[in-house]
Design an enzyme around this catalytic site. Structure first.
Site, mmCIF file in Angstrom:
data_model
loop_
_atom_site.group_PDB
_atom_site.id
_atom_site.type_symbol
_atom_site.label_atom_id
_atom_site.label_comp_id
_atom_site.label_asym_id
_atom_site.label_seq_id
_atom_site.Cartn_x
_atom_site.Cartn_y
_atom_site.Cartn_z
ATOM 1 N N ASP A 87 0.803 -1.231 0.000
ATOM 2 C CA ASP A 87 0.000 0.000 0.000
ATOM 3 C C ASP A 87 0.834 1.280 0.000
ATOM 4 O O ASP A 87 1.994 1.299 0.396
ATOM 5 C CB ASP A 87 -0.987 0.009 1.173
ATOM 6 C CG ASP A 87 -0.288 -0.181 2.530
ATOM 7 O OD1 ASP A 87 0.751 -0.871 2.593
ATOM 8 O OD2 ASP A 87 -0.785 0.366 3.539
ATOM 9 N N GLU A 145 -0.651 -1.929 5.210
ATOM 10 C CA GLU A 145 0.254 -1.822 6.367
ATOM 11 C C GLU A 145 0.078 -0.486 7.084
ATOM 12 O O GLU A 145 0.320 -0.392 8.280
ATOM 13 C CB GLU A 145 1.716 -1.973 5.911
ATOM 14 C CG GLU A 145 2.715 -2.169 7.040
ATOM 15 C CD GLU A 145 3.066 -0.891 7.788
ATOM 16 O OE1 GLU A 145 3.187 -0.951 9.030
ATOM 17 O OE2 GLU A 145 3.200 0.158 7.159
HETATM 18 NI NI NI Z 1 6.469 1.149 5.586
#
Ligand code: NI
Length: 399
Positions: A87, A145
């Site tokens: 991401d 994340e």
């Molecule tokens: Ni990172």
């Protein structure tokens, strides 16, 4: 004594052969970033490349995430996992490069494009060496994340660490403080737990000239900020790293207007689960009591984020020695504790884990910006190094 089951030069050769492809892949990902849990095109693009490599054991996990199995001889013998996150962040990129983000307002400013590319590169190497190793490598392409609850928890809930059972997991993250060509390791506690703090202090607004007729939430806010700093500085054991920072404080009155309320947001980070629980209770108690003493009320929400990240000492010692064999001792550095957080921490709470850093800095080329900034970039030489090292670590670990 380190036993090398795989010649580092073989891996270096295979990694170097992919140099152009890896650069193209990274640039494509960099110019097409997607936000957390929306990595649809990213996932499709990676799967396309895996397909071209002849890799077909792909299973979706946690919506946009997926696992990939590369089986050597005797695949049931042992399974090692390699993880890369996919991401990007809500940042407007200000780099003036060909591969600048085409999705304005979204940017790979934490290097997850690099992590994904290196994992793909490692996949290519492992696939070519399928007949040369025993066991299985599980590649984890992880979504989300950057935002709570973190893609790692979702993948773990869906069984990513089982079937086949993962006996060790490795994660690699860019580090713009370390020059390209070097990598960094730390055994034991490495990164902090993170909790988000949201507080509204409610008083009674009025004319700034007549505070006695008001309950001034601004004055209460000042006391609460000072009081809570004492929790961290006076009540925490000095040997446990703790940090409390308020990044947003809004008291929207005027020169002569005391507002009704003050709103604040902050972060609390530490490296000890027991202290984390105690600190939450103490912060709640101190803030509530201060507010009460001055006749104000508070709404205080502590939203728990990622746990602390610990690198399993034996696994980390081995990974470090593999890195020394691969890059030379002079290119492997020791890391300090880092008070940022990473959802790789969830894996580290479940199985032996090692999260290490890939150097991406190049002062001569002006590549020095930190992660999460609009000018973050990497020296792309790191791609071949990162891909090769990941593959080498997995192969060595499978023995
Ligand atoms: Ni990172």
């Amino acid at each position: 004594m380190l036993r090398l089951t795989m010649n580092p030069n073989t891996i270096k050769q295979l990694a170097a052969e992919q140099a152009h492809k890896l650069q193209d892949i990274r640039r494509h990902l960099h110019s097409h970033p997607e936000l957390s849990f929306k990595e649809f095109e990213t996932a499709a693009f990676i799967k396309l490349h895996l397909g071209k490599m002849g890799i077909s054991k792909i299973k979706s996990v946690a919506n946009t995430g997926f696992e990939v199995l590369i089986e050597g001889r005797n695949p049931a013998k042992k399974t090692i996992a390699l993880r890369g996150d996919m991401d990007a962040l809500p940042i407007v990129e200000t780099n003036n490069v060909d591969y600048k983000s085409k999705n304005v307002g979204i940017m790979h400013a934490c290097g997850h494009d690099v992590h994904t590319t290196c994992l793909l590169g490692a996949a290519g190497i492992l696939q070519q060496l399928k007949n040369e190793f025993e066991g299985t490598v599980k590649l984890i392409f992880q979504p989300g994340e950057e935002v709570i609850p973190g893609g790692a928890t979702l993948m773990i809930k869906e069984g990513i660490l089982n079937n086949p059972k993962v006996e060790g997991i490795f994660g690699q993250h860019v580090m713009p403080l370390i020059p390209v060509g070097k990598v960094g390791f730390r055994s034991g506690l490495y990164m902090a737990s993170t909790d988000e703090l949201y507080m509204t202090i409610t008083g009674k607004g009025g004319h700034g000239a007549m505070p006695h007729l008001c309950i001034d939430p601004v004055a209460v806010m000042a006391q609460i900020i000072t009081g809570l700093q004492q929790v961290v500085s006076r009540q925490a054991n000095a040997i446990i790293p703790s940090v409390l920072s308020w990044g947003k404080v809004i008291a929207n009155g005027a020169t002569n207007v005391i507002p009704n309320e003050v709103y604040m947001e902050g972060t609390f980070r530490t490296l000890d689960e027991k202290w984390r629980e105690t600190a939450h209770k103490k912060m709640m108690q101190v803030a509530t009591n201060i507010a009460e003493a001055f006749g104000a009320t508070i709404q205080f929400e502590i939203r728990k984020g990622y746990p602390f990240l610990k690198n399993e000492p034996l696994l980390t010692a081995r990974a470090k020695s593999y890195a020394e064999a691969y890059l030379g001792k002079e290119n492997v550095v020791d890391l300090d504790i880092w008070m940022a957080a990473e959802d790789f921490a969830y894996y580290s709470q479940e199985v032996p884990a090692c999260f290490y850093r890939l150097g991406t800095r190049n002062e001569a080329k002006g590549i020095t910006s930190g992660v999460h900034t609009s000018t973050f970039d990497i020296d792309e030489d790191a791609l071949v190094i990162g891909a090769g090292l990941m593959a080498f670590i997995a192969l060595q670990e499978l023995g």
